[in-house]
Write a protein that holds these residues in place. Structure first.
Motif, PDB file in Angstrom:
ATOM      1  N   GLY A 300       0.843  -1.196   0.000  1.00  0.00           N
ATOM      2  CA  GLY A 300       0.000   0.000   0.000  1.00  0.00           C
ATOM      3  C   GLY A 300       0.874   1.241   0.000  1.00  0.00           C
ATOM      4  N   VAL A 301       0.667   2.116   1.000  1.00  0.00           N
ATOM      5  CA  VAL A 301       1.485   3.343   1.055  1.00  0.00           C
ATOM      6  C   VAL A 301       2.935   2.972   1.349  1.00  0.00           C
ATOM      7  CG1 VAL A 301       1.927   5.496   2.299  1.00  0.00           C
ATOM      8  CG2 VAL A 301      -0.432   4.744   1.945  1.00  0.00           C
ATOM      9  N   GLU A 302       3.820   3.377   0.477  1.00  0.00           N
ATOM     10  CA  GLU A 302       5.242   3.148   0.734  1.00  0.00           C
ATOM     11  C   GLU A 302       5.853   4.417   1.327  1.00  0.00           C
ATOM     12  OE1 GLU A 302       7.851   1.883  -2.695  1.00  0.00           O
ATOM     13  OE2 GLU A 302       7.089   0.017  -1.825  1.00  0.00           O
ATOM     14  N   GLU A 303       5.367   5.560   0.851  1.00  0.00           N
ATOM     15  CA  GLU A 303       5.893   6.831   1.347  1.00  0.00           C
ATOM     16  C   GLU A 303       4.859   7.926   1.117  1.00  0.00           C
ATOM     17  OE1 GLU A 303       9.327   8.084  -0.865  1.00  0.00           O
ATOM     18  OE2 GLU A 303       9.741   9.763   0.485  1.00  0.00           O
ATOM     19  N   VAL A 304       4.641   8.737   2.156  1.00  0.00           N
ATOM     20  CA  VAL A 304       3.790   9.912   1.973  1.00  0.00           C
ATOM     21  C   VAL A 304       4.744  11.069   1.660  1.00  0.00           C
ATOM     22  CG1 VAL A 304       2.140  11.472   3.079  1.00  0.00           C
ATOM     23  CG2 VAL A 304       2.082   9.032   3.620  1.00  0.00           C
ATOM     24  N   LEU A 305       4.623  11.624   0.473  1.00  0.00           N
ATOM     25  CA  LEU A 305       5.575  12.658   0.053  1.00  0.00           C
ATOM     26  C   LEU A 305       5.162  14.017   0.619  1.00  0.00           C
ATOM     27  CD1 LEU A 305       5.944  11.511  -3.666  1.00  0.00           C
ATOM     28  CD2 LEU A 305       7.418  10.972  -1.744  1.00  0.00           C
ATOM     29  N   ASP A 306       6.156  14.849   0.916  1.00  0.00           N
ATOM     30  CA  ASP A 306       5.772  16.140   1.509  1.00  0.00           C
ATOM     31  C   ASP A 306       5.275  17.103   0.432  1.00  0.00           C
ATOM     32  OD1 ASP A 306       7.941  17.273   0.361  1.00  0.00           O
ATOM     33  OD2 ASP A 306       9.194  17.128   2.158  1.00  0.00           O
ATOM     34  N   LEU A 307       4.887  18.286   0.876  1.00  0.00           N
ATOM     35  CA  LEU A 307       4.156  19.178  -0.030  1.00  0.00           C
ATOM     36  C   LEU A 307       5.031  19.850  -1.077  1.00  0.00           C
ATOM     37  CD1 LEU A 307       1.742  20.845   2.556  1.00  0.00           C
ATOM     38  CD2 LEU A 307       1.242  19.032   0.908  1.00  0.00           C
ATOM     39  N   GLY A 308       6.336  19.929  -0.823  1.00  0.00           N
ATOM     40  CA  GLY A 308       7.207  20.655  -1.753  1.00  0.00           C
ATOM     41  C   GLY A 308       7.012  22.152  -1.585  1.00  0.00           C
ATOM     42  N   PRO A 309       7.706  22.941  -2.405  1.00  0.00           N
ATOM     43  CA  PRO A 309       7.621  24.400  -2.253  1.00  0.00           C
ATOM     44  C   PRO A 309       6.249  24.942  -2.655  1.00  0.00           C
ATOM     45  CG  PRO A 309       9.043  23.797  -4.106  1.00  0.00           C
ATOM     46  CD  PRO A 309       8.606  22.517  -3.474  1.00  0.00           C
ATOM     47  N   LEU A 310       5.670  25.790  -1.817  1.00  0.00           N
ATOM     48  CA  LEU A 310       4.349  26.356  -2.087  1.00  0.00           C
ATOM     49  C   LEU A 310       4.465  27.855  -2.400  1.00  0.00           C
ATOM     50  CD1 LEU A 310       2.177  24.853   0.828  1.00  0.00           C
ATOM     51  CD2 LEU A 310       2.743  23.832  -1.385  1.00  0.00           C
ATOM     52  N   SER A 311       3.574  28.349  -3.252  1.00  0.00           N
ATOM     53  CA  SER A 311       3.499  29.798  -3.493  1.00  0.00           C
ATOM     54  C   SER A 311       2.830  30.437  -2.272  1.00  0.00           C
ATOM     55  CB  SER A 311       2.668  30.082  -4.747  1.00  0.00           C
ATOM     56  OG  SER A 311       1.314  29.713  -4.494  1.00  0.00           O
ATOM     57  N   ASP A 312       2.910  31.766  -2.180  1.00  0.00           N
ATOM     58  CA  ASP A 312       2.261  32.448  -1.053  1.00  0.00           C
ATOM     59  C   ASP A 312       0.758  32.171  -1.057  1.00  0.00           C
ATOM     60  OD1 ASP A 312       4.642  33.397  -0.202  1.00  0.00           O
ATOM     61  OD2 ASP A 312       4.409  35.403  -1.081  1.00  0.00           O
ATOM     62  N   TYR A 313       0.166  32.158  -2.248  1.00  0.00           N
ATOM     63  CA  TYR A 313      -1.277  31.903  -2.374  1.00  0.00           C
ATOM     64  C   TYR A 313      -1.619  30.500  -1.852  1.00  0.00           C
ATOM     65  CZ  TYR A 313      -5.778  31.145  -4.705  1.00  0.00           C
ATOM     66  OH  TYR A 313      -7.085  30.854  -4.971  1.00  0.00           O
ATOM     67  N   GLU A 314      -0.776  29.525  -2.174  1.00  0.00           N
ATOM     68  CA  GLU A 314      -1.013  28.152  -1.711  1.00  0.00           C
ATOM     69  C   GLU A 314      -0.786  28.020  -0.203  1.00  0.00           C
ATOM     70  OE1 GLU A 314       0.285  26.399  -6.088  1.00  0.00           O
ATOM     71  OE2 GLU A 314       1.697  26.293  -4.415  1.00  0.00           O
ATOM     72  N   LYS A 315       0.236  28.751   0.308  1.00  0.00           N
ATOM     73  CA  LYS A 315       0.476  28.730   1.775  1.00  0.00           C
ATOM     74  C   LYS A 315      -0.753  29.248   2.505  1.00  0.00           C
ATOM     75  CE  LYS A 315       5.462  29.352   1.690  1.00  0.00           C
ATOM     76  NZ  LYS A 315       6.457  30.399   1.516  1.00  0.00           N
ATOM     77  N   GLU A 316      -1.332  30.321   1.954  1.00  0.00           N
ATOM     78  CA  GLU A 316      -2.545  30.897   2.538  1.00  0.00           C
ATOM     79  C   GLU A 316      -3.699  29.881   2.469  1.00  0.00           C
ATOM     80  OE1 GLU A 316      -4.968  34.486   0.921  1.00  0.00           O
ATOM     81  OE2 GLU A 316      -2.841  35.065   1.010  1.00  0.00           O
ATOM     82  N   GLY A 317      -3.845  29.244   1.325  1.00  0.00           N
ATOM     83  CA  GLY A 317      -4.903  28.232   1.126  1.00  0.00           C
ATOM     84  C   GLY A 317      -4.733  27.077   2.111  1.00  0.00           C
TER      85      GLY A 317
END
Ligand code: NAD
Length: 339
Positions: A300-317
């Motif tokens: 099943g899940v082998e690895e949950v990947l992190d979010l990576g770099p987010l834009s300011d708009y995405e950080k706010e979201g």
């Protein structure tokens, strides 16, 4: 190429590349809710998938007809239909993957959370049966509200002593499918080449497409990105309103559900580097469940990947979605432990 054909061809290609025909593992897949708007086309698409050897179609009614119909298609899997709770054990025994689109869909003006009271009970009883009859199966939860339904299932499985967080998935693939389609339209790039991660959850503002990470890159203005984000979040409602009381997305959802189940089967079969977004138990934020890119493997899940770099708009979201997602998760956990 039509989506279902491309799915089938790519599954066939992978099957040919990875194994000789004789050595493709036997895999039993069940669809619970197989008589419904999603269940029927999903049954068709799973029948077309060469990685499936046994296809089990279960619903409270109507499944013998769907099973007889689908079973005449000349592809690998053997199809059996089961109608009524007394046949649920036989439908589930030996399953590798169980896909659940059982429950009621939205009508205009309803949120996914409005479905909670009915669907929570349905999913609780189906998960109880999975714990008993195929406790090691991978579960693909389609029934809404996914943000609460997945936590309910986790509690049910925990109580039964069989919870494996690597095997429980909320299907958010339709959000990714929509984000890809809408992005390709605005960016003027070939849709088949587009990749867009969608993270968070599966309802309104909890759906957060990360267009800053979309490929192929396109120089879209902030206004375009905001409009694309909103359209992805409201994609389900767009369909609910267009269907005007006759349900929610069924055909695109069946496509997305088949795509995700295919990815789970590839992972189980040891195909390397299978990555899809899904709502899973997670520690990449402070929330106990979160949708993000997940690497799928033999367990099943082998690895949950992190979010990576987010834009300011995405950080706010991301900050905006947390309170709603947290309360939906808590609502599911509370329901499972009270009822
Ligand atoms: P539908 O009403 O057409 O079909 C649901 C089916 O579930 C019916 O055939 C019904 O008989 C069956 N069912 C009810 N109780 C059952 C039980 N206890 N055991 C087995 N089957 C049972 O609805 P639909 O349009 O297919 O939608 C199904 C669910 O999928 C809804 O909850 C909807 O909100 C959800 N959905 C999820 C997504 C997503 O992206 N995850 C997208 C669209 C719809």
């Amino acid at each position: 190429m039509r989506p279902s054909m491309s799915l089938i061809r790519s599954a066939s290609r992978v099957a040919r590349r990875t194994y000789s025909t004789e050595s493709v593992p036997q895999r039993k897949v069940a669809v619970l809710g197989a008589g419904g708007g999603i269940g029927q086309p999903l049954a068709l698409l799973m029948k077309l998938n060469p990685l499936v050897s046994h296809l089990s179609l279960y619903d409270i009614a109507g499944t013998p007809g769907v099973a007889a119909d689908v079973s005449h298609i000349n592809t690998r899997s053997e199809v059996k239909g089961y109608a009524g709770e007394e046949h649920l054990a036989a439908a589930l025994e030996g399953c590798d993957v169980v896909i659940i689109p059982a429950g009621v869909p939205r009508k205009p003006g309803m949120t996914r959370d409005d479905l909670f009271n009915i669907n929570a009970g349905i999913v609780k009883s189906l998960t109880t049966a999975i714990a008993k009859y195929c406790p090691h199966a991978i579960i693909n939860m389609i029934s809404n509200p996914v943000n609460s339904i997945v936590p309910i299932a986790s509690e049910v499985l925990k109580k039964a002593g069989v919870y494996d967080e690597k095997k429980l998935f909320g299907v958010t693939t339709l959000d990714v499918v929509r984000a890809k389609t809408f992005y390709a339209g605005k960016a003027g790039v070939p849709v088949a080449e587009v990749n867009v991660p969608v993270v968070g959850g599966h309802a309104g503002v909890t759906i957060l497409p990360l267009f800053s990470q979309a490929t192929p890159k396109a120089n879209l203005s902030n206004d375009y990105i905001e409009a694309l984000t909103k359209r992805t979040q409201d994609g389900g409602t767009e369909v609910v309103e267009a269907k005007a009381g006759k349900g929610s997305a069924t055909l695109s959802m069946a496509y997305a559900g088949a795509l995700f189940a295919d990815a789970c089967l590839k992972g189980l079969n040891g195909v390397p580097d299978v990555v899809e977004c899904s709502f899973v138990q997670s520690s990449i934020t402070e929330l106990p469940f979160f949708a993000s890119k997940v690497r799928l493997g033999k367990n099943g899940v082998e690895e949950v990947l992190d979010l990576g770099p987010l834009s300011d708009y995405e950080k706010e979201g991301l900050e905006k979605l947390k309170p709603e997602l947290k309360s939906s998760i808590e609502k599911g956990i509370k329901f499972a432990n009270q009822s």
